[in-house]
Design a protein around this motif. Structure first.
Motif, short mmCIF file in Angstrom:
data_model
loop_
_atom_site.label_atom_id
_atom_site.label_comp_id
_atom_site.label_asym_id
_atom_site.label_seq_id
_atom_site.Cartn_x
_atom_site.Cartn_y
_atom_site.Cartn_z
N ASP A 192 0.83 -1.21 0.00
CA ASP A 192 0.00 0.00 0.00
C ASP A 192 0.86 1.26 0.00
O ASP A 192 0.60 2.21 -0.74
CB ASP A 192 -0.92 -0.02 1.23
N GLU A 196 0.99 3.93 -3.12
CA GLU A 196 0.67 5.34 -2.92
C GLU A 196 1.76 6.23 -3.49
O GLU A 196 1.48 7.26 -4.13
CB GLU A 196 0.48 5.62 -1.42
N ASP A 200 1.16 8.94 -6.55
CA ASP A 200 1.51 10.35 -6.38
C ASP A 200 2.48 10.81 -7.47
O ASP A 200 2.35 11.91 -8.02
CB ASP A 200 2.13 10.58 -5.00
N HIS A 433 -4.93 3.78 -4.20
CA HIS A 433 -4.52 5.19 -4.13
C HIS A 433 -4.50 5.85 -5.50
O HIS A 433 -4.04 6.99 -5.62
CB HIS A 433 -3.14 5.29 -3.49
#
Length: 521
Positions: A192, A196, A200, A433
Motif C-alpha cells: 500500500d 501510494e 503520487d 490510491h
C-alpha cells in the motif's frame, strides 16, 4: 490479461517486449510522418461534416477526422509504413489540446480485388505496444489473410511511441515487481505504501493525461484510425485486454463494427474481487493440467501425483524464500520469482521448459538454462504504469480494496487456488490510491446489436478463464463462441491451433460465423 502480462496476451510463442521495434516512431514529430489538414478520406465524410456521433452521443471532432496522415517507410523496418496522427486529449472537449498516436501498417499482398480493408490489431496488456506487437505476429498470418488485409496497429494513448505516461523514476507497485511477501502472504501495508508513492508520482508527472488513458478513449482512438485508413467499418483482432477494448468499441460504435475477433476474452461486466479470483483459479487449473501431464512422464521433478506436485511446488517456494538461490553475482532466485516463472510458463504454455526449470530447482545444481530462459520471459511480463493506469480507470479491470479488505479475502483466494491464491490476492489493492477511478460500474457496460462478432475461448486459459468468454458471448446478441480444447492464453495463431486458425480465417475473409457450439480439438 492479468498480472502476468505479455498479456496478455497475444500469441505466446512470439510475444516479447518490443520497445526496440518501435524505435523509428520514438521521435514522433520528426521520424515517422507529417500531418496535413485537408480533404478527408471518403470514409470520414460524416465526421468531417460535424454530424457523426458515437454511441454515447458525443459529437466526433471534425478537425481530427479530417487529417490526412502521410505514411512513410518505418526507419527500422522499411517493409512497414509509419505515421503519427493527432487525437484529442479529451474527446468530450476536443478544443482542450491534442495527444499523438503512433500508427504502423503492413500493406496487403493482394490485388485491389482481393483486398477487404484494414485489420486493426491489439495484443492486450493493457500497456503493451500494439505497434511492436504487430511486428511479432505479422509473419504468422496465412497468405490469404495477408492478401486480404492491411495489418494496422496503433500504440494506445499513454503507451509506447504514442504520447506516453510519465511517472518519473517511480516503479509500479504491483505484485509482479515486488518482494512484498512474508511467510507466503502478501505484506499489504508495504504494498500500500509503495502504491501510494507510485500514484503520487504519476499524478505529478502526468496529471493532465492520466484521466484520459482509459479504454473508452482508446476505443475512440480506434475509430479515428479506422476513418483515417479509409474504412467504413472496423475490422479488428484483439487478444486478452484487446477483447475488452474491442467490446468497448462495439458498445460505442455498434453500426461501425465490421469483422471482429475477440480471443482470450475479458468479461466486461465482472466486478469486485472475482477480477483476480477467477484468474487465480484459472492458473490452478492450468497447474493441475501441467502436473497431470508431468507425473505421467519418467523423471517428473514434482512427484508422482498431481496432489504431490502442488506440495512440492509449495516446498520449493518456501525454501527459496528462506534461502534464495544465487543465479549470478547480484541475482538471487526467490520463491516469488519461482511463482512468477511458473505462471509465465503456464500462460505460454511451455510445459517442457517448466519441467526442466523445476528439475533445476529441485536438484539445486549449477545447471539453470531453463530457469534463465523462463526468467527472461517473465521479466518481459512485469506490469508497468500503463497496466495500472488503464486498469484503474475500469471497474472491470481494477476494483479498489483497502489493505484490510484484501487481507480478509486471502483465505477465499487460497481456497480457489492453493498454489497461487495468496499471490493473486496481492493485486486487490493495486488501485487503492490511484487518483482517477472508473467512470461507471461494470454492470452498466453497453452491448447493443452489432454485426456478427466471433469470440474465441480456450478451455484451460489461465489468464482469462473460459467462463469469461462465455459471458462476453452472451452479452452481445450477435456474438458466437468458438471453443478451443487447449491450454495456454489465447488460441488463434498458437501452436497446435490449426482448427481455430481455419475457423477464424474463414470468418475474417468471408464474414461467416461457425455453427453454434463449435469446439476445436
Amino acid at each position: 490479461m492479468d498480472a502476468v502480462r505479455h498479456t496478455g496476451h497475444g500469441p505466446g510463442r512470439r510475444r516479447r517486449r518490443a520497445a526496440a521495434a518501435v524505435g523509428a516512431c520514438a521521435l514522433l514529430a520528426t521520424a515517422c510522418a507529417s500531418l496535413h489538414a485537408g480533404k478527408p478520406p471518403a470514409a470520414t465524410h460524416l465526421a468531417a461534416a460535424g454530424a457523426a456521433r458515437s454511441g454515447d452521443g458525443r459529437p466526433e471532432p471534425a478537425r481530427h477526422y479530417a487529417q490526412r496522415p502521410t505514411w512513410e517507410p518505418c526507419e527500422d523496418e522499411p517493409s512497414y509504413q509509419c505515421t503519427v496522427i493527432e487525437a484529442p486529449l479529451d474527446y468530450a472537449h476536443p478544443e482542450s489540446g491534442d495527444i499523438t498516436l503512433a500508427v504502423t501498417r503492413l500493406r496487403s499482398t493482394g490485388t485491389p480485388s482481393e483486398r477487404i480493408g484494414s485489420l486493426l490489431y491489439n495484443p492486450g496488456g493493457p500497456g503493451d505496444s500494439a505497434v511492436g506487437g504487430l511486428r511479432e505476429i505479422a509473419g504468422d498470418f496465412s497468405p490469404a489473410m495477408r492478401a486480404a488485409y492491411d495489418l494496422v496497429a496503433v500504440d494506445p494513448r499513454g503507451v509506447g511511441a504514442s504520447t506516453p505516461l510519465e511517472c518519473g523514476t517511480a516503479a509500479p507497485a504491483t505484485v509482479t515487481g515486488s518482494r512484498a511477501f512474508a511467510g507466503g502472504k502478501p505484506d499489504f501495508e508495504a504494498l500500500d505504501e509503495a502504491r501510494e508513492e507510485t500514484a503520487d508520482a504519476c499524478l505529478r508527472h502526468s496529471g493532465r493525461l492520466l484521466p484520459h488513458v482509459g479504454t473508452p478513449d482508446a476505443a475512440r482512438d480506434l475509430d479515428l484510425v479506422r476513418a483515417l485508413v479509409g474504412d467504413d467499418r472496423l475490422h479488428y483482432l484483439g487478444f486478452s485486454y484487446g477483447t475488452y477494448l474491442g467490446a468497448t468499441y462495439a458498445g460505442l460504435f455498434p453500426s461501425r463494427v465490421g469483422r471482429m475477433v475477440l480471443d482470450g476474452a475479458v468479461d466486461p461486466t465482472i466486478e469486485d474481487y472475482r477480477r483476480f479470483l477467477d484468474p487465480a483459479h484459472g492458473y490452478q487449473v492450468a497447474w493441475e493440467a501441467f502436473a497431470a501431464d508431468c507425473v505421467s512422464r519418467p523423471g517428473c521433478p514434482v512427484g508422482r501425483s498431481a496432489a504431490e506436485a502442488g506440495r512440492v511446488l509449495d516446498t520449493l517456494v518456501a525454501r527459496l524464500d528462506r534461502n534464495p538461490r544465487q543465479e549470478g553475482k547480484d541475482v538471487a532466485l526467490t520463491g516469488d520469482d519461482l511463482l512468477r516463472i511458473v505462471l509465465t510458463a503456464l500462460k505460454k504454455p511451455a510445459w517442457g521448459e517448466l519441467r526442466l526449470a523445476l528439475g533445476e530447482v529441485v536438484a539445486s545444481s549449477g545447471d539453470n538454462a531453463a530457469l534463465q530462459r523462463l526468467s527472461a520471459a517473465q521479466e518481459d511480463a512485469v506490469a508497468d504504469v500503463g497496466f495500472t493506469a488503464v486498469s484503474c480507470l475500469s471497474a472491470a479491470l481494477g476494483p479498489v480494496f483497502t489493505p484490510a479488505q484484501a487481507e480478509a479475502l486471502v483465505p477465499a483466494f487460497r481456497r480457489a487456488s492453493p498454489q497461487f491464491g495468496a499471490y493473486y490476492s496481492a493485486l486487490l489493492t493495486t488501485c487503492a490510491h490511484w487518483p482517477v477511478g472508473p467512470a461507471r460500474p461494470a454492470r452498466a457496460f453497453p452491448a447493443p446489436p452489432t454485426a456478427p462478432i466471433l469470440v474465441v475461448g480456450t478451455l484451460r486459459d489461465p489468464a482469462t478463464p473460459y467462463s469469461w468468454a462465455q459471458a462476453l458471448t452472451r452479452l452481445f446478441p450477435s456474438a458466437r463462441l468458438l471453443t478451443w480444447d487447449g491450454d495456454g492464453h489465447t488460441a488463434y495463431l498458437q501452436p497446435g491451433s490449426a482448427c481455430v486458425d481455419a475457423v477464424v480465417d474463414r470468418y475474417l475473409l468471408g464474414g461467416g460465423l461457425p455453427p453454434a457450439g463449435t469446439v476445436c480439438p
